[in-house]
Write an enzyme that holds these catalytic residues in place. Sequence first.
Site, PDB file in Angstrom:
ATOM      1  N   GLY A  32       0.631  -1.135  -0.110  1.00 34.86           N
ATOM      2  CA  GLY A  32      -0.060  -0.132  -0.059  1.00 34.86           C
ATOM      3  C   GLY A  32       0.813   1.291  -0.018  1.00 34.86           C
ATOM      4  N   GLY A  66      10.660   0.141   5.012  1.00 41.00           N
ATOM      5  CA  GLY A  66       9.908   0.341   4.037  1.00 41.00           C
ATOM      6  C   GLY A  66       8.867   1.411   4.322  1.00 41.00           C
ATOM      7  N   ILE A  97       9.721  -8.051  12.646  1.00 42.04           N
ATOM      8  CA  ILE A  97      10.384  -9.230  13.352  1.00 42.04           C
ATOM      9  C   ILE A  97      11.787  -9.279  12.882  1.00 42.04           C
ATOM     10  CG2 ILE A  97       8.090 -10.662  13.581  1.00 42.04           C
ATOM     11  CD1 ILE A  97       9.169 -12.473  11.347  1.00 42.04           C
ATOM     12  N   ASP A  98      12.352  -8.871  11.696  1.00 39.14           N
ATOM     13  CA  ASP A  98      13.664  -9.122  10.913  1.00 39.14           C
ATOM     14  C   ASP A  98      14.748  -8.147  11.763  1.00 39.14           C
ATOM     15  OD1 ASP A  98      12.537 -10.537   9.130  1.00 39.14           O
ATOM     16  OD2 ASP A  98      12.290  -8.852   7.659  1.00 39.14           O
ATOM     17  N   GLY A 145      13.696 -13.926   6.982  1.00 40.34           N
ATOM     18  CA  GLY A 145      14.819 -13.166   6.966  1.00 40.34           C
ATOM     19  C   GLY A 145      15.125 -13.192   5.495  1.00 40.34           C
ATOM     20  N   HIS A 195       4.733 -18.331   8.570  1.00 45.28           N
ATOM     21  CA  HIS A 195       4.172 -17.277   9.358  1.00 45.28           C
ATOM     22  C   HIS A 195       4.008 -17.576  10.811  1.00 45.28           C
ATOM     23  CE1 HIS A 195       3.986 -15.826   5.342  1.00 45.28           C
ATOM     24  NE2 HIS A 195       3.622 -14.970   5.759  1.00 45.28           N
TER      25      HIS A 195
END
Length: 329
Positions: free
Chosen positions: A59, A97, A120-121, A164, A254
């Site tokens: 988006g 991002g 989470i990265d 990752g 996930h």
Amino acid sequence: MIRAVIKYGVGRKGWRLLGIEDSFNGLLTSPLRITALTPVACKGLLQRGGTILGTTNRGDPFHYPGQQGTEADRSGEVAAAMKRLGLEGLIVLGGDGTQRIVMDLASRHGVKAVGVPKTIDNDLGATDLTFGFQSAVDCVTDALDRLHTTAESHDRVLVLEVMGRDAGWIGLSGGVAGGADVILIPEIPWTPQGIVQKIEERRALGRNFSLIIVSEGARVDGKVLGAGKAGSYVAEAIEAILPGIDTRVIVLGHLQRGGGPDAFDRVLATRFGVCAVDLVEAGRWGELVTLRNGKVDGVPLEEARINRNVHPDDELVRAARAVGISFGD
Ligand code: F6P
């Protein structure tokens, strides 16, 4: 995080707070998709993962996806909708991002915003930790603990593929915590021979099983293997060198992004939310909430542009090597 902003911003500071649904998309639809964030909206939030507001990774208002692969710049509509709603500014949760979009909205449309790092990265250079990371690492650790049982009893090589895409933090931390024998991450080049060497070293010691972690972003000849493919590539590569070896692949996927946040993330999200409110109150728009050396504070949002990858000489990589973990190199 949302809970902390509501409790502090609305409950203590008397703010009027609106939640925008599905990221910037909520400001690009007619009618607008917004939710009043009043103290009752906090009910049950502490233990809940995900977000009550919804989200999207498709988006970007500057490159808004249209029909048949087309894109449109709808960023002006975001600023216009904010004006119609009488919003003074935004508190934006997200990874690199998302924070880049916020910076562009600020520079091109004068949108005021405070960023909060959530991924989470754990790959934002500005902060020592993003919230969500530790819960994902807990999930990987738990998976390795469970896999240990079958690997050991059945003399197998189990390959666990984890998230990752660009940064190997989840694989590295989860692998150390769960006692992986081999960790394959995007930042450290590896070879199938490197993996097999470790498997054979273990066999020579009578350890007829091995646990291998591979990040979905692990590379072969510079090319990313990718989600759902990395694990099977590694297993097949091992079998090609050691025919007859019993391998299995588990793609954690996930599950790593699901479930409730752990205690560490609950505390971090609370601290980040409170800091975001303080930054807004102090007029410190254009800043990113960060954790550095144990302290939570704002830094210029621009710093969200710097990604943080695992350095091959990182202290955690050295610690992992010191306790006998191989990186397949
Ligand atoms: O950005 C976080 C991340 O967890 C990446 O590590 C992973 O590649 C990606 O999300 C997966 O996203 P999706 O839900 O689109 O498959």
